[in-house]
Scaffold this motif. Structure first.
Motif, PDB file in Angstrom:
ATOM      1  N   LYS A  19       0.816  -1.205   0.000  1.00  0.00           N
ATOM      2  CA  LYS A  19       0.000   0.000   0.000  1.00  0.00           C
ATOM      3  C   LYS A  19       0.856   1.265   0.000  1.00  0.00           C
ATOM      4  O   LYS A  19       0.501   2.264  -0.614  1.00  0.00           O
ATOM      5  CB  LYS A  19      -0.920  -0.016   1.223  1.00  0.00           C
ATOM      6  CG  LYS A  19      -1.933   1.088   1.245  1.00  0.00           C
ATOM      7  CD  LYS A  19      -2.865   0.945   2.416  1.00  0.00           C
ATOM      8  CE  LYS A  19      -3.902   2.043   2.419  1.00  0.00           C
ATOM      9  NZ  LYS A  19      -4.837   1.918   3.523  1.00  0.00           N
ATOM     10  N   GLU A  20       1.980   1.242   0.668  1.00  0.00           N
ATOM     11  CA  GLU A  20       2.838   2.416   0.773  1.00  0.00           C
ATOM     12  C   GLU A  20       3.522   2.755  -0.557  1.00  0.00           C
ATOM     13  O   GLU A  20       3.888   3.900  -0.791  1.00  0.00           O
ATOM     14  CB  GLU A  20       3.910   2.213   1.844  1.00  0.00           C
ATOM     15  CG  GLU A  20       3.360   2.112   3.265  1.00  0.00           C
ATOM     16  CD  GLU A  20       2.787   0.733   3.581  1.00  0.00           C
ATOM     17  OE1 GLU A  20       3.197  -0.266   2.941  1.00  0.00           O
ATOM     18  OE2 GLU A  20       1.902   0.675   4.448  1.00  0.00           O
ATOM     19  N   GLU A  21       3.701   1.781  -1.441  1.00  0.00           N
ATOM     20  CA  GLU A  21       4.405   1.993  -2.696  1.00  0.00           C
ATOM     21  C   GLU A  21       3.493   2.433  -3.836  1.00  0.00           C
ATOM     22  O   GLU A  21       3.969   2.927  -4.850  1.00  0.00           O
ATOM     23  CB  GLU A  21       5.115   0.704  -3.125  1.00  0.00           C
ATOM     24  CG  GLU A  21       6.189   0.253  -2.170  1.00  0.00           C
ATOM     25  CD  GLU A  21       6.728  -1.105  -2.534  1.00  0.00           C
ATOM     26  OE1 GLU A  21       6.043  -1.868  -3.260  1.00  0.00           O
ATOM     27  OE2 GLU A  21       7.831  -1.430  -2.085  1.00  0.00           O
ATOM     28  N   ILE A  22       2.171   2.278  -3.690  1.00  0.00           N
ATOM     29  CA  ILE A  22       1.235   2.543  -4.773  1.00  0.00           C
ATOM     30  C   ILE A  22       0.848   4.024  -4.795  1.00  0.00           C
ATOM     31  O   ILE A  22       0.592   4.623  -3.764  1.00  0.00           O
ATOM     32  CB  ILE A  22      -0.019   1.661  -4.629  1.00  0.00           C
ATOM     33  CG1 ILE A  22       0.378   0.195  -4.735  1.00  0.00           C
ATOM     34  CG2 ILE A  22      -1.055   2.001  -5.684  1.00  0.00           C
ATOM     35  CD1 ILE A  22      -0.742  -0.773  -4.440  1.00  0.00           C
ATOM     36  N   TYR A  23       0.823   4.603  -5.996  1.00  0.00           N
ATOM     37  CA  TYR A  23       0.403   5.988  -6.173  1.00  0.00           C
ATOM     38  C   TYR A  23      -0.459   6.080  -7.423  1.00  0.00           C
ATOM     39  O   TYR A  23      -0.551   5.142  -8.213  1.00  0.00           O
ATOM     40  CB  TYR A  23       1.618   6.924  -6.282  1.00  0.00           C
ATOM     41  CG  TYR A  23       2.580   6.569  -7.381  1.00  0.00           C
ATOM     42  CD1 TYR A  23       2.428   7.091  -8.664  1.00  0.00           C
ATOM     43  CD2 TYR A  23       3.651   5.706  -7.145  1.00  0.00           C
ATOM     44  CE1 TYR A  23       3.307   6.761  -9.675  1.00  0.00           C
ATOM     45  CE2 TYR A  23       4.535   5.373  -8.151  1.00  0.00           C
ATOM     46  CZ  TYR A  23       4.352   5.902  -9.410  1.00  0.00           C
ATOM     47  OH  TYR A  23       5.217   5.574 -10.411  1.00  0.00           O
ATOM     48  N   VAL A  24      -1.124   7.213  -7.611  1.00  0.00           N
ATOM     49  CA  VAL A  24      -1.986   7.428  -8.773  1.00  0.00           C
ATOM     50  C   VAL A  24      -1.200   8.218  -9.810  1.00  0.00           C
ATOM     51  O   VAL A  24      -0.639   9.266  -9.518  1.00  0.00           O
ATOM     52  CB  VAL A  24      -3.271   8.187  -8.378  1.00  0.00           C
ATOM     53  CG1 VAL A  24      -4.120   8.462  -9.610  1.00  0.00           C
ATOM     54  CG2 VAL A  24      -4.061   7.385  -7.374  1.00  0.00           C
ATOM     55  N   ALA A  25      -1.166   7.713 -11.038  1.00  0.00           N
ATOM     56  CA  ALA A  25      -0.469   8.374 -12.140  1.00  0.00           C
ATOM     57  C   ALA A  25      -1.483   8.738 -13.222  1.00  0.00           C
ATOM     58  O   ALA A  25      -2.561   8.151 -13.302  1.00  0.00           O
ATOM     59  CB  ALA A  25       0.601   7.456 -12.711  1.00  0.00           C
ATOM     60  N   ARG A  41      -6.366   7.827 -15.658  1.00  0.00           N
ATOM     61  CA  ARG A  41      -5.594   7.658 -14.427  1.00  0.00           C
ATOM     62  C   ARG A  41      -5.479   6.179 -14.105  1.00  0.00           C
ATOM     63  O   ARG A  41      -6.377   5.400 -14.398  1.00  0.00           O
ATOM     64  CB  ARG A  41      -6.276   8.398 -13.283  1.00  0.00           C
ATOM     65  CG  ARG A  41      -6.264   9.883 -13.464  1.00  0.00           C
ATOM     66  CD  ARG A  41      -6.791  10.596 -12.241  1.00  0.00           C
ATOM     67  NE  ARG A  41      -6.650  12.023 -12.421  1.00  0.00           N
ATOM     68  CZ  ARG A  41      -7.657  12.863 -12.485  1.00  0.00           C
ATOM     69  NH1 ARG A  41      -8.884  12.431 -12.365  1.00  0.00           N
ATOM     70  NH2 ARG A  41      -7.441  14.134 -12.657  1.00  0.00           N
ATOM     71  N   SER A  43      -3.448   3.244 -11.129  1.00  0.00           N
ATOM     72  CA  SER A  43      -2.584   2.970  -9.983  1.00  0.00           C
ATOM     73  C   SER A  43      -1.271   2.423 -10.511  1.00  0.00           C
ATOM     74  O   SER A  43      -1.250   1.634 -11.455  1.00  0.00           O
ATOM     75  CB  SER A  43      -3.225   1.945  -9.052  1.00  0.00           C
ATOM     76  OG  SER A  43      -4.426   2.445  -8.531  1.00  0.00           O
ATOM     77  N   MET A  45       3.217   1.715  -9.448  1.00  0.00           N
ATOM     78  CA  MET A  45       4.302   1.654  -8.467  1.00  0.00           C
ATOM     79  C   MET A  45       5.620   1.658  -9.221  1.00  0.00           C
ATOM     80  O   MET A  45       5.654   1.391 -10.420  1.00  0.00           O
ATOM     81  CB  MET A  45       4.183   0.416  -7.569  1.00  0.00           C
ATOM     82  CG  MET A  45       4.403  -0.908  -8.286  1.00  0.00           C
ATOM     83  SD  MET A  45       4.465  -2.318  -7.193  1.00  0.00           S
ATOM     84  CE  MET A  45       6.066  -2.130  -6.476  1.00  0.00           C
ATOM     85  N   GLN A  53       8.241   2.672 -14.056  1.00  0.00           N
ATOM     86  CA  GLN A  53       6.875   2.654 -13.563  1.00  0.00           C
ATOM     87  C   GLN A  53       6.162   1.379 -13.997  1.00  0.00           C
ATOM     88  O   GLN A  53       6.201   1.002 -15.164  1.00  0.00           O
ATOM     89  CB  GLN A  53       6.136   3.870 -14.102  1.00  0.00           C
ATOM     90  CG  GLN A  53       4.792   4.102 -13.480  1.00  0.00           C
ATOM     91  CD  GLN A  53       4.157   5.362 -14.021  1.00  0.00           C
ATOM     92  OE1 GLN A  53       3.909   5.453 -15.221  1.00  0.00           O
ATOM     93  NE2 GLN A  53       3.934   6.324 -13.158  1.00  0.00           N
TER      94      GLN A  53
END
Length: 84
Positions: A19-25, A41, A43, A45, A53
């Protein structure tokens, strides 16, 4: 969130996303696409080995439906009928 291991497309390293490594691109768009299409958009990592990416899942925008409003005592009988 994700239980399956994902494979990096560049170096082939297999990693389980946390969860800590996932971001929205957001996918880059041209000028005309920015005016006519909504942004895509997803998800993502970063690969711990090479740093590229890794896309995980597409995020679809939420559709908000308007609330249903009742008409003020209007019946379907008030609709005009076809005259011959």
């Amino acid at each position: 969130m994700f239980t399956k291991k994902k494979t990096c497309g560049v170096c082939g390293y297999r990693v389980t996303p946390t969860k800590e490594e996932i971001y929205v691109a957001e996918e880059p768009r041209g000028f005309m696409d920015a005016l006519t299409k909504p942004p895509m958009r997803f998800s993502a990592m970063d690969c711990p080995r090479c740093g590229c990416q890794i896309p995980l899942a597409i995020r679809v925008p939420r559709v908000d439906l308007p609330t249903i409003t009742e008409r003020d005592g209007a019946d379907e009988s008030e609709v005009a009928e076809v005259e011959d």
